[in-house]
Design a protein around this motif. Structure first.
Motif, PDB file in Angstrom:
ATOM      1  N   THR A 198      37.534  41.474  22.892  1.00 26.91           N
ATOM      2  CA  THR A 198      38.053  40.083  23.351  1.00 26.91           C
ATOM      3  C   THR A 198      38.897  40.515  24.908  1.00 26.91           C
ATOM      4  N   ILE A 199      39.119  41.928  25.067  1.00 25.66           N
ATOM      5  CA  ILE A 199      39.730  42.228  26.157  1.00 25.66           C
ATOM      6  C   ILE A 199      38.624  42.357  27.169  1.00 25.66           C
ATOM      7  N   PRO A 200      38.814  42.020  28.566  1.00 23.25           N
ATOM      8  CA  PRO A 200      37.866  41.994  29.249  1.00 23.25           C
ATOM      9  C   PRO A 200      37.652  43.668  29.908  1.00 23.25           C
ATOM     10  N   ILE A 245      39.268  46.564  33.319  1.00 19.48           N
ATOM     11  CA  ILE A 245      40.146  47.968  33.299  1.00 19.48           C
ATOM     12  C   ILE A 245      39.193  48.984  34.047  1.00 19.48           C
ATOM     13  N   MET A 272      40.452  50.887  36.966  1.00 19.84           N
ATOM     14  CA  MET A 272      41.617  51.697  36.650  1.00 19.84           C
ATOM     15  C   MET A 272      41.242  52.946  36.190  1.00 19.84           C
ATOM     16  N   VAL A 276      39.870  55.251  38.857  1.00 25.27           N
ATOM     17  CA  VAL A 276      40.786  55.580  39.768  1.00 25.27           C
ATOM     18  C   VAL A 276      41.780  56.672  39.158  1.00 25.27           C
ATOM     19  N   VAL A 277      42.182  56.327  38.024  1.00 25.63           N
ATOM     20  CA  VAL A 277      43.126  57.373  37.439  1.00 25.63           C
ATOM     21  C   VAL A 277      42.497  58.314  36.994  1.00 25.63           C
ATOM     22  N   VAL A 317      43.498  62.551  38.470  1.00 25.76           N
ATOM     23  CA  VAL A 317      43.908  63.566  37.564  1.00 25.76           C
ATOM     24  C   VAL A 317      42.857  64.620  37.672  1.00 25.76           C
ATOM     25  N   VAL A 344      51.240  57.732  35.589  1.00 25.79           N
ATOM     26  CA  VAL A 344      50.150  57.295  36.102  1.00 25.79           C
ATOM     27  C   VAL A 344      48.782  57.090  35.217  1.00 25.79           C
ATOM     28  N   LEU A 345      48.604  58.132  34.399  1.00 27.57           N
ATOM     29  CA  LEU A 345      47.757  58.417  33.323  1.00 27.57           C
ATOM     30  C   LEU A 345      47.710  57.219  32.573  1.00 27.57           C
ATOM     31  N   PHE A 400      36.765  41.173  42.544  1.00 24.05           N
ATOM     32  CA  PHE A 400      36.851  42.610  43.103  1.00 24.05           C
ATOM     33  C   PHE A 400      36.169  42.625  44.461  1.00 24.05           C
ATOM     34  N   ILE A 430      44.866  43.804  39.812  1.00 26.41           N
ATOM     35  CA  ILE A 430      44.491  45.066  39.085  1.00 26.41           C
ATOM     36  C   ILE A 430      43.809  45.908  39.992  1.00 26.41           C
ATOM     37  N   VAL A 445      46.069  49.216  41.438  1.00 26.10           N
ATOM     38  CA  VAL A 445      45.562  50.565  41.320  1.00 26.10           C
ATOM     39  C   VAL A 445      45.607  51.312  42.434  1.00 26.10           C
ATOM     40  N   MET A 481      48.864  52.663  42.770  1.00 25.30           N
ATOM     41  CA  MET A 481      49.326  53.695  41.573  1.00 25.30           C
ATOM     42  C   MET A 481      50.441  53.020  40.676  1.00 25.30           C
ATOM     43  N   VAL A 494      50.415  51.634  37.713  1.00 25.68           N
ATOM     44  CA  VAL A 494      49.527  51.539  36.818  1.00 25.68           C
ATOM     45  C   VAL A 494      50.348  50.564  35.612  1.00 25.68           C
ATOM     46  N   VAL A 498      49.151  47.232  36.065  1.00 25.09           N
ATOM     47  CA  VAL A 498      47.741  47.125  35.807  1.00 25.09           C
ATOM     48  C   VAL A 498      47.483  46.790  34.562  1.00 25.09           C
ATOM     49  N   TRP A 499      48.308  47.617  33.571  1.00 20.88           N
ATOM     50  CA  TRP A 499      48.552  47.256  32.260  1.00 20.88           C
ATOM     51  C   TRP A 499      48.982  46.149  31.831  1.00 20.88           C
ATOM     52  N   ILE A 553      46.336  43.682  32.204  1.00 21.03           N
ATOM     53  CA  ILE A 553      45.300  43.756  31.251  1.00 21.03           C
ATOM     54  C   ILE A 553      45.635  43.185  29.762  1.00 21.03           C
ATOM     55  N   ALA A 598      45.359  39.653  30.168  1.00 20.50           N
ATOM     56  CA  ALA A 598      43.828  39.275  30.067  1.00 20.50           C
ATOM     57  C   ALA A 598      43.583  39.407  28.484  1.00 20.50           C
ATOM     58  N   ALA A 599      43.815  40.475  27.988  1.00 18.46           N
ATOM     59  CA  ALA A 599      43.574  40.769  26.368  1.00 18.46           C
ATOM     60  C   ALA A 599      43.896  39.496  25.550  1.00 18.46           C
TER      61      ALA A 599
END
Lengths: 304, 288
Positions: free
Chosen positions: A147-149, A153, A156, A159-160, A164, B64-65, B227, B239, B243, B246, B248, B251-252, B255, B258-259
């Motif tokens: 149900t999480i779109p 994500i 992200m 990019v993330v 790294v 960031v990760l 987007f 989002i 991003v 950075m 993050v 963004v979470w 999310i 959204a969840a």
């Protein structure tokens, strides 16, 4: 995401109705082309103070614009040919302008993600079927996870992981993995549980071990369920890979072609990428369907 | 390092507790069994969060990760106004409008198609085929046609939700058995009466299946469409920009919203389904 959706492999006596509808749709498409592109032509005539074009001038003009609101089907087909077949004839099938190159980029991420997702899904399903605690605790979260779109994500993750130092195939494949593991888990749990009590009892009277019951009864019984899930999984993997290409700044891949097309208003390019992606999806699903028939035949079953 | 060890210890303990819980013989005590069925996934969920927190802090994973959950929670608490504005733009406007229009038109077209077996034969394989296509790709086209605001996102949602609804409703309308249809005929039931009293109720499980599939598709469609261009508000916009900066944790946070929205949306439809299709075997066995 969409269990039990894809079953268009069985077309018995449906060819004529399907072809009729496709013809009607293409006719509607052409009608829309004229209707949606006409204002631009009228504007153009007005700006150079010519009389408004007559209908017989207008219709061909709407189908030959460089950046139409809605490209005509033949424009899209020509663009696809220019970027695939014509490229091959010129001997540069993998140049950066070739849709074959972009399709390959998307396809490789799709397939890698699909393979990882399928393996992960099967392993989770085996765990869920054999362990009650896992069944009760993991299963509700597997459902919640969908149900999480997830596509949200996607940028992200890309990019993330880029930040790294992990770039290229793997991040896109991970998104495909996430999307494709779910139908496989759900289908395989159902499939591994599909042998009925009498069959399980029979294995018991043979004093079969759990592993033997698994390989000789549960695994074969789950095959129809597995392939039904795989059809959904491969289609959804492709979506994941395409969306995964959006945030990388339109470098390569079908998703990148769409994004670049939308930046520069190249509608024909967007449509040709879209149609190519659809054709790719159709071919992938068909291959899985073919494997399905093959496996069921070797198992001596009538394909459903 | 101690945090990581603590994480592993917590994981093992929680796992052991769950193993014990599921092996309790509840017998006829249904309320105890229901409690266990709720507690086990809950413990598992809490475990994930605790392990996530401890591992991220213990291994010094760069935020960031992957930021720890507490940091995301703090961010949600600190920026409720932004989150609410984004939620309004994306969910209340684009998703709901598109969902209602898409499911509604899919349903109506299915009813129309139902009267012509020829159309049905032609549309069903096509609809199934389209369900397998990456429809999300129409997003840039819709943004061009309908502008940057929520209408273009709603249009994407309409297209994404239309086909699952169409296919499932057509299948559902064919679900009533010939025996039942014959009974309606002997009652001299008209097409409408047969539809309302027999075929629609028989189709309800299929329709709800489509509604549930569409609830997640709609959210995905709206966010991804953002987007491709959007006013400076909306979950997809937030989002993609955060991003880039950075941030993050933001963004979470998005999310998480959204969840939550997706789960509540899905849950609401599942609840309505239970209420309407109370007679269906899957619901009855679920309640026992």
């Amino acid at each position: 995401m969409a269990p039990g959706q894809i079953s268009f492999m069985t077309n018995h006596g449906k060819a004529i109705p399907v072809l009729t509808i496709i013809t009607i749709l293409i006719a509607i498409w052409y009608a829309c082309v004229v209707w949606m592109n006409a204002p631009f032509e009228r504007d153009k005539a007005e700006r150079i103070s010519k009389p408004a074009p007559t209908l017989s001038q207008l219709i061909p003009a709407t189908m030959a614009q460089e950046r139409p609101v809605l490209p005509a089907p033949h424009q899209v087909v020509i663009e696809i040919w220019k970027t695939t077949g014509a490229m091959v004839q010129k001997g540069r099938p993998f140049s950066k302008r070739s849709l074959i190159y972009h399709s390959w980029v998307t396809l490789s991420a799709t397939l890698l993600g699909f393979l990882i997702g399928t393996a992960l899904g099967i392993m989770l399903a085996v765990g869920i079927v054999h362990n009650r605690a896992m069944d009760k605790s993991v299963m509700p979260w597997v459902i919640t996870s969908q149900t999480i779109p997830i596509l949200a994500i996607a940028p992200m993750i890309i990019v993330v992981l880029n930040a790294v130092g992990i770039s290229g195939l793997l991040p896109k494949a991970l998104i495909s993995t996430y999307l494709s593991f779910f139908p496989v888990v759900v289908g395989m749990v159902k499939g591994l549980r599909s042998p009925d009590a009498a069959q399980l009892d029979l294995m018991h009277t043979y004093s079969a071990s759990r592993a033997q019951t698994f390989w000789k009864l549960r695994w074969p019984a789950s095959m129809p369920y597995l392939f039904t899930s795989l059809k959904i999984a491969i289609a959804i993997s492709l979506v994941g890979a395409i969306v995964g290409e959006l945030p990388t700044g339109a470098v390569a891949g079908l998703g990148a072609r769409m994004l670049a097309g939308s930046y520069y208003g190249q509608t024909i390019q967007i449509w040709s990428a879209l149609i190519t992606a659809s054709a790719l999806a159709a071919v992938l699903v068909m291959i899985v369907g073919f494997a399905h028939t093959l496996v069921l035949k070797r198992m001596g079953e009538e394909p459903a | 390092m101690t945090l990581v060890v603590a994480a592993i210890a917590f994981w093992l303990t929680a796992w052991w507790v769950n193993q014990r819980l599921v092996s309790i013989d509840t017998g006829l005590n249904t309320s105890l069994r229901r409690l266990i069925n709720l507690a086990v996934p809950f413990i598992f969920g809490v475990t994930i969060f605790v392990v996530w927190e401890l591992v991220v802090r213990g291994l010094n994973v760069p935020t960031v990760l992957l930021p720890p959950p507490t940091m995301i929670g703090a961010r949600i608490a600190a920026s409720t106004a932004t989150l609410w504005a984004d939620f309004q733009q994306t969910f209340l406007k684009a998703v709901l409008a598109g969902y209602v229009l898409g499911c509604g038109s899919g349903f109506v077209v299915a009813l129309l198609v139902d009267r012509s077996p020829f159309l049905q034969k032609g549309l069903l394989p096509l609809g199934n085929f389209v369900s397998a296509l990456p429809i999300i790709g129409v997003a840039p086209i819709m943004v061009m046609w309908f502008g940057f605001d929520w209408q273009s996102k709603a249009a994407v949602v309409v297209i994404m939700t239309f086909f699952p609804m169409l296919v499932n409703t057509v299948q559902g309308l064919a679900a009533a058995s010939s025996m039942e249809l014959d009974l309606m005929r002997t009652y001299a039931g008209s097409w409408w009466q047969t539809l309302l009293k027999l075929r629609l109720p028989a189709a309800a499980p299929f329709i709800f299946n489509a509604l549930k599939i569409n609830s997640t598709l709609a959210l995905i469609g709206a966010i991804v469409a953002e987007f491709f261009g959007t006013p400076i508000v909306g979950m997809g916009f937030r989002i993609s920009t955060e991003v880039g900066r950075m941030n993050v944790d933001m963004v979470w946070a998005e999310i998480a919203v959204a969840a939550l929205a997706g789960s509540v949306f899905y849950g609401a439809i599942a609840l309505i389904e239970r209420f309407i299709t109370f007679w269906h075997p899957s619901v009855r066995s679920g309640r026992a």
